[in-house]
Write a protein that holds these residues in place. Structure first.
Motif, PDB file in Angstrom:
ATOM      1  N   CYS A 298      34.165  84.319-115.228  1.00 40.21           N
ATOM      2  CA  CYS A 298      35.516  83.836-114.923  1.00 40.21           C
ATOM      3  C   CYS A 298      36.353  83.737-116.189  1.00 40.21           C
ATOM      4  O   CYS A 298      37.537  84.103-116.202  1.00 40.21           O
ATOM      5  N   ARG A 299      35.715  83.264-117.246  1.00 40.10           N
ATOM      6  CA  ARG A 299      36.434  83.124-118.512  1.00 40.10           C
ATOM      7  C   ARG A 299      36.913  84.489-119.021  1.00 40.10           C
ATOM      8  O   ARG A 299      38.062  84.652-119.422  1.00 40.10           O
ATOM      9  N   ASP A 300      36.026  85.498-118.972  1.00 46.90           N
ATOM     10  CA  ASP A 300      36.378  86.827-119.456  1.00 46.90           C
ATOM     11  C   ASP A 300      37.465  87.470-118.596  1.00 46.90           C
ATOM     12  O   ASP A 300      38.372  88.124-119.110  1.00 46.90           O
TER      13      ASP A 300
ATOM     14  N   ILE B 157      36.266  78.338-123.351  1.00 46.04           N
ATOM     15  CA  ILE B 157      37.514  78.969-123.781  1.00 46.04           C
ATOM     16  C   ILE B 157      37.628  79.018-125.301  1.00 46.04           C
ATOM     17  O   ILE B 157      38.107  79.999-125.868  1.00 46.04           O
ATOM     18  N   LYS B 158      37.199  77.927-125.955  1.00 45.48           N
ATOM     19  CA  LYS B 158      37.202  77.841-127.420  1.00 45.48           C
ATOM     20  C   LYS B 158      38.575  78.173-128.009  1.00 45.48           C
ATOM     21  O   LYS B 158      38.705  78.900-128.990  1.00 45.48           O
TER      22      LYS B 158
ATOM     23  N   ALA C 138      48.227  72.060-123.107  1.00 40.55           N
ATOM     24  CA  ALA C 138      47.182  72.908-122.537  1.00 40.55           C
ATOM     25  C   ALA C 138      46.394  73.605-123.639  1.00 40.55           C
ATOM     26  O   ALA C 138      45.157  73.687-123.591  1.00 40.55           O
ATOM     27  N   LEU C 139      47.091  74.106-124.649  1.00 42.46           N
ATOM     28  CA  LEU C 139      46.414  74.773-125.751  1.00 42.46           C
ATOM     29  C   LEU C 139      45.520  73.804-126.523  1.00 42.46           C
ATOM     30  O   LEU C 139      44.417  74.176-126.965  1.00 42.46           O
ATOM     31  N   GLN C 140      45.967  72.571-126.695  1.00 42.03           N
ATOM     32  CA  GLN C 140      45.136  71.568-127.357  1.00 42.03           C
ATOM     33  C   GLN C 140      43.842  71.331-126.577  1.00 42.03           C
ATOM     34  O   GLN C 140      42.762  71.199-127.164  1.00 42.03           O
TER      35      GLN C 140
END
Length: 433
Positions: free
Chosen positions: A416-418, A238-239, A228-230
């Motif tokens: 949503c990201r924040d 998300i970067k 998931a992190l990859q």
């Protein structure tokens, strides 16, 4: 035209050709009707499901003749049968591993049929034939039995409470049988299953993950989180969660936090059949007999720890068991506490769009009466649920799913990201990372 509808006629032609060539069916005047299909749906279906009604029975049993070996996991076509279900895999479904997805579903159906063999009439559909979705194939398929009944979710909310309790009792009996089933010795690991060259069911890649199998339940979550992190590294919103040092905290959690969380889980080495979508819409029901007639749709099914069923199933009838969240309603927090420590008396009032406390308590009572492993008896499940909450927060659906992204403005996506970053930080604080 939606993605799903773009190849509608091509799928019908594929089914007709398959039925004619491999099952010697008379496809003239055959009815092939899609089930639960919306041609305008903006979301990609995992499968396309059809009800097939033939004008006359097939001329061959396909798996019952002497001219060809029977496929593993299948039964001969019963004489006189004219109605079937055909499941076609969607090769463009996000997050679905095509290489073993058909094999996994058929193998799990075979295991579930054995586990639930004590229920008569049988509740797991027979499989009559299948084709792999793995390359060079462009279309996976399963031809299976048309089971009687209508989906439970269509009427569950309006049922009298005693009828709901009857359904919950039957669900609990199914779950007990799945938990108690002794897996074949050939299944050595956690994850998906497939057939080896001798037709034995063995461990393989997990369909909904695309990796595995794993030696332990803990390894499953570690791998999921690392992958998931990859993926976040290539997400333009998300970067990699590198802002505000969130990524450093996540990396530390994967390295040191997961082992700590799993120390608390008793029976961590157990594994069982997990349906992973055990919900009212995948249960068929006969109102006249008040009997569940089928447990269907094994697309997400796998072999994992018994706790995983509670993390993925039972929404709409008892409720999923979820990890910590500061944005959930106090009602949801109270429900999780009740599942862990016991329900309050008297029960809180049901709310229109909230917890149905009477149903949740009835579900817990049925689980207890049958001696089923459940959150209250799984010491440490809340720690595992928190790991699962981190996994869900790393790749939030509204910021990563291509279908959802098309429907949202840039401003909404960034909002949503924040919001998700703030929740992820609070979750890491809660866990201690």
């Amino acid at each position: 035209m939606s993605h799903n509808h773009a190849n509608f006629d091509g799928r019908l032609e594929f089914i007709q050709r398959l039925l004619h060539q491999q099952f010697s069916c008379d496809v003239h005047n055959a009815k092939i009707d899609p089930i639960q299909y919306d041609p305008d749906s903006p979301f990609k279906y995992n499968n396309f499901v059809y009800r097939i009604s033939l004008p006359s029975p097939p001329f061959t049993t396909y798996n019952g003749g002497s001219d060809r070996p029977r496929q593993p996991g299948t039964s001969p076509l019963p004489k006189g049968t004219k109605d079937f279900i055909m499941r076609l895999t969607n090769p463009d479904a996000e997050g679905m591993n095509q290489h073993t997805r058909v094999e996994n579903e058929v193998a799990i159906i075979s295991l579930a049929a054995a586990a639930l063999s004590g229920f008569q009439p049988h509740v797991v559909p027979l499989v009559y034939g299948w084709g792999s979705a793995a390359a060079p194939s462009t279309q996976g398929w399963i031809l299976q039995e048309l089971m009687p009944g209508t989906p439970v979710d269509e009427t569950f909310d309006s049922m009298p409470f005693d009828e709901k309790k009857g359904i919950l009792a039957q669900m609990a009996a199914f779950l007990k049988a799945l938990q108690d089933f002794k897996l074949p010795h050939s299944i050595q690991q956690y994850g998906g299953v497939t057939f080896d060259t001798a037709g034995q069911i063995v461990s393989t890649t997990m369909t909904s993950v695309g990796s595995g199998p794993w030696l332990s339940y803990e390894d499953y979550f570690t791998d999921r989180l690392e992958r998931a992190l990859q993926k976040t590294d290539s997400n333009p919103y998300i970067k990699g969660w590198h802002a505000n040092d969130v990524r450093k905290r996540l990396d530390a959690f994967v390295k040191n936090g997961i082992p700590a969380q799993f120390k608390a889980l008793d029976s961590k080495h157990e594994k069982t059949i997990v349906h992973a979508d055990f919900t009212p819409n995948n249960l068929l029901y006969d109102a006249a007999t008040q009997r569940i007639t089928a447990l269907i749709d094994y697309d997400f099914a796998c072999i994992l720890h018994p706790s995983y069923e509670f993390l993925r199933s039972f929404s709409g009838a008892g409720g999923q068991f979820q990890g910590w969240s500061d944005i959930e309603s106090s009602e949801q927090t109270a429900l999780r506490d009740a599942k862990l420590h016991g329900f309050p008396s008297p029960l809180p009032e049901n709310t229109k769009d909230g917890v149905k406390w009477d149903v949740a308590k009835a579900w817990e009572d049925e689980l207890e009466s049958m001696g089923i492993q459940r959150p209250k008896t799984m010491k440490g499940i809340e720690k595992v649920a928190d790991v699962d909450a981190v996994l869900r927060s790393i790749l939030p659906w509204r910021v990563t799913n291509s279908d959802v992204l098309r429907l949202q403005s840039e401003a909404v996506i960034l909002k949503c990201r924040d919001e998700n970053e703030a929740q992820l930080i609070k979750l890491l604080d809660h866990i201690g990372f």
